[in-house]
Design a protein around this motif. Sequence first.
Motif, PDB file in Angstrom:
ATOM      1  N   THR A  57      -7.281  -2.297  30.593  1.00 23.18           N
ATOM      2  CA  THR A  57      -6.000  -1.518  29.755  1.00 23.18           C
ATOM      3  C   THR A  57      -5.491  -2.351  29.022  1.00 23.18           C
ATOM      4  O   THR A  57      -4.802  -2.337  27.789  1.00 23.18           O
ATOM      5  CB  THR A  57      -5.134  -0.959  30.926  1.00 23.18           C
ATOM      6  OG1 THR A  57      -5.948   0.124  31.812  1.00 23.18           O
ATOM      7  CG2 THR A  57      -3.888  -0.175  30.374  1.00 23.18           C
ATOM      8  N   ALA A  58      -5.116  -3.521  29.527  1.00 21.07           N
ATOM      9  CA  ALA A  58      -4.223  -4.568  28.743  1.00 21.07           C
ATOM     10  C   ALA A  58      -4.777  -5.102  27.551  1.00 21.07           C
ATOM     11  O   ALA A  58      -4.228  -5.415  26.659  1.00 21.07           O
ATOM     12  CB  ALA A  58      -4.232  -5.753  29.662  1.00 21.07           C
ATOM     13  N   GLN A 118      -5.170   3.747  23.002  1.00 24.21           N
ATOM     14  CA  GLN A 118      -6.406   4.215  23.865  1.00 24.21           C
ATOM     15  C   GLN A 118      -6.102   4.416  25.314  1.00 24.21           C
ATOM     16  O   GLN A 118      -6.963   4.646  26.115  1.00 24.21           O
ATOM     17  CB  GLN A 118      -7.514   3.008  23.610  1.00 24.21           C
ATOM     18  CG  GLN A 118      -8.010   2.911  22.555  1.00 24.21           C
ATOM     19  CD  GLN A 118      -8.892   1.806  21.990  1.00 24.21           C
ATOM     20  OE1 GLN A 118     -10.076   1.923  22.619  1.00 24.21           O
ATOM     21  NE2 GLN A 118      -8.571   0.697  21.294  1.00 24.21           N
ATOM     22  N   ARG A 119      -5.040   3.985  25.572  1.00 22.01           N
ATOM     23  CA  ARG A 119      -4.601   4.044  27.255  1.00 22.01           C
ATOM     24  C   ARG A 119      -4.379   5.580  27.359  1.00 22.01           C
ATOM     25  O   ARG A 119      -3.893   6.316  26.828  1.00 22.01           O
ATOM     26  CB  ARG A 119      -3.452   3.182  27.367  1.00 22.01           C
ATOM     27  CG  ARG A 119      -4.005   1.530  27.210  1.00 22.01           C
ATOM     28  CD  ARG A 119      -2.626   0.878  27.202  1.00 22.01           C
ATOM     29  NE  ARG A 119      -3.058  -0.378  26.691  1.00 22.01           N
ATOM     30  CZ  ARG A 119      -1.981  -1.423  26.424  1.00 22.01           C
ATOM     31  NH1 ARG A 119      -0.685  -0.969  26.464  1.00 22.01           N
ATOM     32  NH2 ARG A 119      -2.247  -2.635  25.959  1.00 22.01           N
ATOM     33  N   ARG A 120      -4.694   5.549  28.687  1.00 27.24           N
ATOM     34  CA  ARG A 120      -4.539   7.200  29.337  1.00 27.24           C
ATOM     35  C   ARG A 120      -3.712   7.089  30.666  1.00 27.24           C
ATOM     36  O   ARG A 120      -3.158   5.918  31.248  1.00 27.24           O
ATOM     37  CB  ARG A 120      -5.799   7.684  29.615  1.00 27.24           C
ATOM     38  CG  ARG A 120      -6.551   7.952  28.242  1.00 27.24           C
ATOM     39  CD  ARG A 120      -7.804   8.675  28.663  1.00 27.24           C
ATOM     40  NE  ARG A 120      -8.511   8.130  29.647  1.00 27.24           N
ATOM     41  CZ  ARG A 120      -9.628   8.756  30.154  1.00 27.24           C
ATOM     42  NH1 ARG A 120      -9.926   9.964  29.824  1.00 27.24           N
ATOM     43  NH2 ARG A 120     -10.551   8.266  31.038  1.00 27.24           N
ATOM     44  N   GLY A 121      -3.039   7.897  30.983  1.00 23.99           N
ATOM     45  CA  GLY A 121      -2.530   8.074  32.186  1.00 23.99           C
ATOM     46  C   GLY A 121      -1.164   7.708  32.215  1.00 23.99           C
ATOM     47  O   GLY A 121      -0.532   7.426  30.871  1.00 23.99           O
ATOM     48  N   GLU A 122      -0.535   7.138  33.350  1.00 29.58           N
ATOM     49  CA  GLU A 122       1.061   7.043  32.904  1.00 29.58           C
ATOM     50  C   GLU A 122       1.021   5.589  32.480  1.00 29.58           C
ATOM     51  O   GLU A 122       0.324   4.607  33.027  1.00 29.58           O
ATOM     52  CB  GLU A 122       1.576   6.841  34.602  1.00 29.58           C
ATOM     53  CG  GLU A 122       2.764   6.629  34.589  1.00 29.58           C
ATOM     54  CD  GLU A 122       3.595   6.558  35.931  1.00 29.58           C
ATOM     55  OE1 GLU A 122       4.820   6.219  36.183  1.00 29.58           O
ATOM     56  OE2 GLU A 122       2.677   6.494  37.067  1.00 29.58           O
ATOM     57  N   ASP A 140       0.829  -7.774  30.180  1.00 28.75           N
ATOM     58  CA  ASP A 140       0.918  -8.981  29.842  1.00 28.75           C
ATOM     59  C   ASP A 140       0.708 -10.032  31.043  1.00 28.75           C
ATOM     60  O   ASP A 140       0.070 -10.894  31.008  1.00 28.75           O
ATOM     61  CB  ASP A 140       2.200  -9.701  28.834  1.00 28.75           C
ATOM     62  CG  ASP A 140       2.496  -8.643  27.696  1.00 28.75           C
ATOM     63  OD1 ASP A 140       1.456  -8.167  27.275  1.00 28.75           O
ATOM     64  OD2 ASP A 140       3.519  -8.380  27.157  1.00 28.75           O
ATOM     65  N   ARG A 141       1.415  -9.643  31.974  1.00 28.53           N
ATOM     66  CA  ARG A 141       1.246 -10.622  33.191  1.00 28.53           C
ATOM     67  C   ARG A 141      -0.016 -10.450  33.827  1.00 28.53           C
ATOM     68  O   ARG A 141      -0.815 -11.229  34.187  1.00 28.53           O
ATOM     69  CB  ARG A 141       2.385  -9.960  34.386  1.00 28.53           C
ATOM     70  CG  ARG A 141       3.793 -10.370  33.898  1.00 28.53           C
ATOM     71  CD  ARG A 141       4.738  -9.672  34.708  1.00 28.53           C
ATOM     72  NE  ARG A 141       4.723  -9.991  36.196  1.00 28.53           N
ATOM     73  CZ  ARG A 141       5.384  -9.525  37.238  1.00 28.53           C
ATOM     74  NH1 ARG A 141       6.081  -8.230  37.014  1.00 28.53           N
ATOM     75  NH2 ARG A 141       5.197  -9.632  38.443  1.00 28.53           N
ATOM     76  N   VAL A 142      -0.739  -9.371  33.503  1.00 34.39           N
ATOM     77  CA  VAL A 142      -2.107  -9.006  34.023  1.00 34.39           C
ATOM     78  C   VAL A 142      -3.051  -9.951  33.367  1.00 34.39           C
ATOM     79  O   VAL A 142      -3.696 -10.533  34.060  1.00 34.39           O
ATOM     80  CB  VAL A 142      -2.404  -7.674  33.903  1.00 34.39           C
ATOM     81  CG1 VAL A 142      -3.894  -7.485  34.039  1.00 34.39           C
ATOM     82  CG2 VAL A 142      -1.691  -6.476  34.505  1.00 34.39           C
ATOM     83  N   LEU A 143      -2.804  -9.869  32.154  1.00 32.17           N
ATOM     84  CA  LEU A 143      -3.671 -10.888  31.145  1.00 32.17           C
ATOM     85  C   LEU A 143      -3.566 -12.053  31.441  1.00 32.17           C
ATOM     86  O   LEU A 143      -4.253 -13.130  31.661  1.00 32.17           O
ATOM     87  CB  LEU A 143      -3.679 -10.643  29.677  1.00 32.17           C
ATOM     88  CG  LEU A 143      -3.948  -9.241  29.093  1.00 32.17           C
ATOM     89  CD1 LEU A 143      -3.514  -9.248  27.758  1.00 32.17           C
ATOM     90  CD2 LEU A 143      -5.529  -9.024  29.415  1.00 32.17           C
TER      91      LEU A 143
END
Length: 696
Positions: free
Chosen positions: A649-650, A656-660, A668-671
């Motif tokens: 998603t990140a 292109q993202r879906r959902g909440e 950003d933190r995820v990446l």
Amino acid sequence: MVLQKRLDYGFNGYQVPATPRATRSARRRGLFRKKVEDNQMFAFDLLATVAGKLLLEGEKSPDSVNTSNGKEQCVIAEDQVKNEGHAEDKPLKIEPCDQGNSGGSFIVSELSSQMPSQKYCLREFPRPQNDACSALASVITSDCSEKVGCAEKLVIGNGKNETESFASKVEVGSSGFREFNDRKLENETKRQIKVEPIKTGRAILNTGAGMFGSEDPVVWDGKPSVLVSSNSSAEVPPCRDNIPCGSFPLCRGDVKVVSRDDDDNSSGCTQPSTSTKSFRPLPRIGDRRIRKLLASKYWKVTPKLKEDGLSNVDGEVKPIYRNKRNCYKRQRSQRNYPFKKRKLLYCSSVSNSEGGNGSQRISDSPQMGINSDASGSGLKLHGGISTSASVAGQHTSFISRDSHVKLRIKSFRVPELFIEIPETATVGSLKRTVMEAVTAILGGGLRVGVLLRGKKVRDDSKTLQQTGISQDDQMDALGFTLEPNPSQAPQALCPGDNPFLLPYDTPQPLKRYPPTPTVAHQGTSDASPDPPVTNLCDFVESDHDSAPSPDTDMSIDKSVTDSKALVSVPAMSMEALAVVPVHRKSKRSEIVQRRIRRPFSVSEVEALVQAVEKLGTGRWRDVKLRAFDNAKHRTYVDLKDKWKTLVHTARISPQQRRGEPVPQELLDRVLTAHAYWSQQQAKQQLKHQSETCLLL
DNA sequence: TTTAGGG
DNA sequence: CCCTAAA
């Protein structure tokens, strides 16, 4: 599943058409997902709650229920006897209740060999006797003077209070009381139920006055359980993690259920009969078959769960839902939780909002509960599930000043289930089995149907105004139903090796009633029933007065296999039941219910990100333990998967993202974390390699 | 049982 | 979310 106005007691009071689980291909095509994302989840969670309570609870609970007007007083006292035994260690017994009555339910209780002299006491709390139902609200509490064991009993009767103690005897009966109710209920005002999250982690579902519960404290965290009280002004706090309030038992947080009764006539005692039965030891030979029959169809559920010390002696019945908790050592303590018998106590409030154009959505927000104002957009349904709440008779809908239609659904019923379980199984496993069965049905997918004066409103594009739903004079004729979703039906309908129905050789229910009206939230009954439909999805019929039938019937099944109990609920038309195929033994293991989709909330993502930042991407078990230990439904695999999707998603564009939407900050933190740990992993690998080389 | 990945 | 090979 149908909304009914009748009052039901016991877990056979909840009905939901079984829906065959989506085929793999169907799921892949997104049908399943679609279903879950739609309002289907609504019903499912509600039921899950019920079942969850019934099966998963193992602890003690509450405490008191008071109606706002003080006319009712229910106290649910739990015996403090803990650690006397574990649900899973005791044989169980299931008996029909008051077969002699028009209605019925069955009681499940454990037989404790260790406590031969177990005593169950019944305590009833007096209540004004304005009506025959007055006593209904009384909930029996256990007299724990003996500290041995307590059984709760709901006394339903004409205001007669009785206190009786009975050894090895517990029973709650629900009998026909419809005639009375049908009339009486008209004046019923509102009964409201609230579900409030509390800090401990468990939920108890309760019905307001007429609550009858069988609740087994289950043990989530060994924390105090539920608090049942009726506070008319109580608020419904948001459910944590955006989990539909109906799914509390599955939520991390605890839930407090509050029921409220605004009117004395509101007592939902439809079936005021009480009877007692004696329990007898279970033979240890053969299988015990508990059969619940609904209409003339039988469902067979073969859970497929293999953990948790399931006492599936012969492996015949296994819960479908795996209790991940058992995957962890610390969870083993679950077995040590005290077990207590009691009736099903259930009540939940769920809100369901519907868009204006037919697309239905579920609101996970508890705030939208019963007391909420339908000031938002579109139609808001205030739904509640409870046995007592199912009693209709009051106008639950009206046009608000702002032209919004306010509706309140009395209840949803889960159709009867057919359960087969070895008699040597424990109560704990029985509970899980029932949970499993309910889950299987509800998880399959449901859709909502709208009835107006008994006729189904099929055109989703029409406005409430156009259909007349919003007209005052029509409100009484409005009903809702939960129906099997078409997309889920194919499998069950598939001929061939699909023993879709159980043989009719099974004992017939003690009583039969006309197809039961399944209408929901209103009292008057000028609605004319639809002609019987053959479509699996069109089973709904509406009508109320015509069926003087109790919702549930019970009978004992003495079949070939030494069946002991048969519980049936002749409340729905055949079409109402989506039958869960009865698979051959060899195939049972294949019947696995796909878990319901539970989108991660932002807070969950936050917790996940934080944990991963700290622990890295290769220690999902630790992540689970660290950040989701209390989220039973999140397994480490789930977390791993979620992380995977988060990373994805990140990387994609917001469009292109879906959902909440997940806050960009988190993504950003995820990446960042992903990059960091990937690097660490690479380093480790190099290090490892070099070490290996050195050794060589 | 956990991980790691593909479906 | 599911399913599984591997570890």
